[in-house]
Write a protein that holds these residues in place. Structure first.
Motif, PDB file in Angstrom:
ATOM      1  N   VAL A   1      -0.572  -0.572  -9.352  1.00 34.10           N
ATOM      2  CA  VAL A   1      -0.159   1.017  -8.751  1.00 34.10           C
ATOM      3  C   VAL A   1      -0.602   1.797  -9.257  1.00 34.10           C
ATOM      4  O   VAL A   1       0.744   2.133 -10.220  1.00 34.10           O
ATOM      5  CB  VAL A   1       1.040  -0.044  -8.696  1.00 34.10           C
ATOM      6  N   LYS A   2      -0.864   2.832  -8.737  1.00 32.91           N
ATOM      7  CA  LYS A   2      -0.976   4.035 -10.038  1.00 32.91           C
ATOM      8  C   LYS A   2      -0.892   4.982  -8.493  1.00 32.91           C
ATOM      9  O   LYS A   2      -1.454   5.324  -6.981  1.00 32.91           O
ATOM     10  CB  LYS A   2      -2.349   4.191 -10.703  1.00 32.91           C
ATOM     11  N   GLU A   3       0.213   6.078  -8.999  1.00 35.90           N
ATOM     12  CA  GLU A   3       0.437   7.591  -7.978  1.00 35.90           C
ATOM     13  C   GLU A   3       0.691   6.696  -6.745  1.00 35.90           C
ATOM     14  O   GLU A   3      -0.302   7.753  -5.603  1.00 35.90           O
ATOM     15  CB  GLU A   3      -1.018   8.228  -7.783  1.00 35.90           C
TER      16      GLU A   3
ATOM     17  N   LEU B   1      -2.830   1.424  -4.384  1.00 40.05           N
ATOM     18  CA  LEU B   1      -2.966   0.094  -5.328  1.00 40.05           C
ATOM     19  C   LEU B   1      -4.681   0.459  -6.559  1.00 40.05           C
ATOM     20  O   LEU B   1      -5.246   1.418  -5.158  1.00 40.05           O
ATOM     21  CB  LEU B   1      -3.514  -1.051  -4.511  1.00 40.05           C
ATOM     22  N   ASP B   2      -4.564   0.057  -7.219  1.00 37.68           N
ATOM     23  CA  ASP B   2      -5.268   0.948  -8.298  1.00 37.68           C
ATOM     24  C   ASP B   2      -6.618   0.141  -7.782  1.00 37.68           C
ATOM     25  O   ASP B   2      -6.486  -0.887  -7.678  1.00 37.68           O
ATOM     26  CB  ASP B   2      -4.753   0.248  -9.730  1.00 37.68           C
TER      27      ASP B   2
ATOM     28  N   ARG C   1       2.682  -6.546  -1.918  1.00 41.17           N
ATOM     29  CA  ARG C   1       1.216  -6.749  -1.875  1.00 41.17           C
ATOM     30  C   ARG C   1       0.200  -6.317  -2.548  1.00 41.17           C
ATOM     31  O   ARG C   1      -1.306  -7.145  -2.702  1.00 41.17           O
ATOM     32  CB  ARG C   1       0.874  -5.984  -0.604  1.00 41.17           C
ATOM     33  N   SER C   2       0.541  -5.199  -3.222  1.00 44.65           N
ATOM     34  CA  SER C   2      -0.436  -4.902  -5.043  1.00 44.65           C
ATOM     35  C   SER C   2       0.416  -6.265  -5.952  1.00 44.65           C
ATOM     36  O   SER C   2      -1.267  -6.068  -5.580  1.00 44.65           O
ATOM     37  CB  SER C   2       0.229  -4.162  -5.421  1.00 44.65           C
ATOM     38  N   CYS C   3       0.951  -6.199  -5.824  1.00 44.81           N
ATOM     39  CA  CYS C   3       1.000  -7.684  -6.788  1.00 44.81           C
ATOM     40  C   CYS C   3      -0.064  -8.561  -6.195  1.00 44.81           C
ATOM     41  O   CYS C   3      -0.670  -9.309  -6.729  1.00 44.81           O
ATOM     42  CB  CYS C   3       2.560  -8.044  -7.438  1.00 44.81           C
ATOM     43  N   ILE C   4       0.924  -9.180  -5.648  1.00 42.03           N
ATOM     44  CA  ILE C   4       0.053 -10.485  -4.610  1.00 42.03           C
ATOM     45  C   ILE C   4      -1.455 -10.019  -4.666  1.00 42.03           C
ATOM     46  O   ILE C   4      -2.468 -11.133  -5.642  1.00 42.03           O
ATOM     47  CB  ILE C   4       0.067 -10.954  -3.195  1.00 42.03           C
TER      48      ILE C   4
ATOM     49  N   ASP D   1       6.424 -10.268   1.260  1.00 41.27           N
ATOM     50  CA  ASP D   1       6.363  -9.551   0.255  1.00 41.27           C
ATOM     51  C   ASP D   1       7.531  -8.697  -0.044  1.00 41.27           C
ATOM     52  O   ASP D   1       7.323  -8.731  -1.620  1.00 41.27           O
ATOM     53  CB  ASP D   1       5.588  -8.136   1.386  1.00 41.27           C
ATOM     54  N   HIS D   2       8.925  -9.281   0.028  1.00 41.66           N
ATOM     55  CA  HIS D   2       9.867  -9.369  -0.016  1.00 41.66           C
ATOM     56  C   HIS D   2      11.091  -9.610   1.115  1.00 41.66           C
ATOM     57  O   HIS D   2      10.562 -10.286   1.406  1.00 41.66           O
ATOM     58  CB  HIS D   2      10.058  -7.877  -0.757  1.00 41.66           C
TER      59      HIS D   2
END
Length: 445
Positions: free
Chosen positions: A74-76, A79-80, A61-64, A278-279
């Motif tokens: 995505v960090k730690e 979502l960045d 979902r972060s990529c979308i 999402d996948h």
């Protein structure tokens, strides 16, 4: 007609690309999504980029939302916050943005994206009949004492909230309605009227159903894999698949109700509708139950778009990634594309012409933790499995998807395929460099 089209963005959880009647699966009933595809364009080769956590919902979902590589957005394991997310960009461009359902990110990100919302679930998974819900809080606090539950199925709860928004929205501003279902994610507990449509014994076994996966892929005991005992029996795979299909059919029925309300309000002609997930999910294929793998059943998702500027009854077979959805939405709505968006636009592939194969990307790439890597062209697919104890030790799979779409026959050991493996290895390294993936991979021969 407003200058900018409205957008209804519907995203489901765990819906693999093939589990649609219009995608060729005659065992599942999806009349409303099939109708949406017939009125719009369906993409057959939408791939996730994967993630570094077992809970792939969040990175996908972060990529979308960001339109960027999973290694950057995505960090730690979150979502960045440095990215302008697509609902946020549309809000800045003059849209009234409204969120319903699952939001597997921070409350701060939600309030940046949306000016309103209802029946919001901040989390990954839960019982479908006890979802902890929040109403929109303009202060962004969303304290635990504001949570409540409704003794209804999550799919019905989220659908009702979306329909209520469509009934009540009377602003001249164009709107974005973000409708995020938790179906068909487990626990797969569809209402009986939908579960009763499927008899376990009538569900055909997929050709690649196995009692166990043939080797350790690095995640054999993850939670998803423990949803069924080993060895996976035909009866168990049929039962899980029937549960899965019932959840999809229930959701499809409710998507139909949203479309009906849109029609009643006279908004259909001026609204872009997007359906994706999402996948995907294995549900018994390759002896696996979950999505922590890089086979097509887990890394390919549905993508259907319908509306102004989108061809009807069109199928596009070119390879592409989830990150391409962001720029596509911007192009369809005339929204400026913020810096940091790395995906391509799919808009050129939705113009009216014959349904020939349209090359979008030469290859696609996906990753799972530091355990698996994949690269794929229009015919061949290479998967690396990296030992968690020694990253210099790898197992390779090579599939000829033209002859073997179910990914059953690993042909990596054939001398005739050495040049293809070299070529795909080179493509994989190029993707890793582009994506910011530092995992070193040895040559596959």
């Amino acid at each position: 007609m407003s200058k900018q089209p409205n957008v209804i963005f519907i995203i489901s959880d765990d819906h693999r690309y093939s589990a649609l009647r219009c995608a060729g699966d005659k065992s599942v009933s999806t009349p409303n999504l099939d109708a949406l595809a017939s009125m719009g364009t369906r993409f057959e080769q939408t791939h996730i980029m994967g993630g570094m956590s077992a809970a792939l919902c969040m990175p996908s979902r972060s990529c979308i939302l960001s339109g960027a590589s999973v290694f950057r957005c995505v960090k730690e394991n979150a979502l960045d916050p440095g990215f302008v997310l697509w609902p946020e960009a549309m809000r800045q461009a003059g849209y009234f943005t409204y969120g319903v359902g699952k939001w597997h990110h921070s409350t701060q990100a939600f309030n940046r994206c949306f000016a309103g919302g209802s029946r919001i679930f901040f989390g990954g998974m839960n019982s479908h009949y006890e979802v902890p819900l929040q109403e929109f809080d303009p202060t962004g606090n969303y304290s635990n004492d504001q949570r409540y539950t409704l003794k209804e199925h999550s799919t019905d709860i989220f659908t009702d909230a979306a329909i209520r928004f469509l009934e009540e929205h009377d602003s001249e501003m164009p709107f974005v309605l973000y409708l995020a279902y938790t179906a068909p994610h487990d626990p797969r507990t569809a209402p009986e009227e939908f579960r009763s449509e499927y008899l376990d014994e009538d569900i055909p076994l997929p050709p690649n159903a196995l009692p166990v996966h043939p080797f350790d892929n690095g995640e054999m005991k993850i939670r998803d894999e423990q949803l069924e005992a080993w060895p996976r029996t035909p009866e168990a795979v049929q039962r899980h698949t029937a549960d899965y299909y019932a959840m999809i059919t229930h959701m499809d029925d409710r998507v139909g109700k949203v479309m009906q309300k849109l029609e009643e309000r006279g908004l259909s002609e001026d609204t872009i509708i997007v359906y994706t997930a999402d996948h995907g999910l294995a549900v018994g294929q390759h002896g696996l139950m979950g999505k922590q793998n890089l086979y097509d059943h887990s890394i390919r998702v549905p993508l259907i778009l319908k509306g102004r500027g989108i061809s009807e009854n069109k199928t596009v077979s070119g390879l592409h990634s989830q990150i391409d959805i962001y720029r596509t939405l911007c192009d369809l709505t005339g929204t400026a594309v913020p810096a940091g968006v790395e995906g391509l636009s799919l808009q050129p592939y939705m113009v009216q012409r014959d349904n020939e194969s349209s090359a979008i990307r030469k290859t696609v790439f996906s990753a799972y933790k530091n355990l698996q890597r994949m690269v794929k062209d229009e015919r061949w697919k290479l998967i690396y499995y990296i030992s968690p104890e020694d990253t210099t030790k790898v197992k390779i799979q090579l599939f000829d998807l033209e002859k073997d779409p179910w990914e059953m026959d690993d042909v990596s050991g054939l001398t005739d395929n050495t040049d293809k493996m070299k070529e795909l290895h080179h493509e994989l390294i190029q993707w890793q460099r582009w994506a910011g993936d530092s995992l070193a991979l040895p040559l596959p021969y």
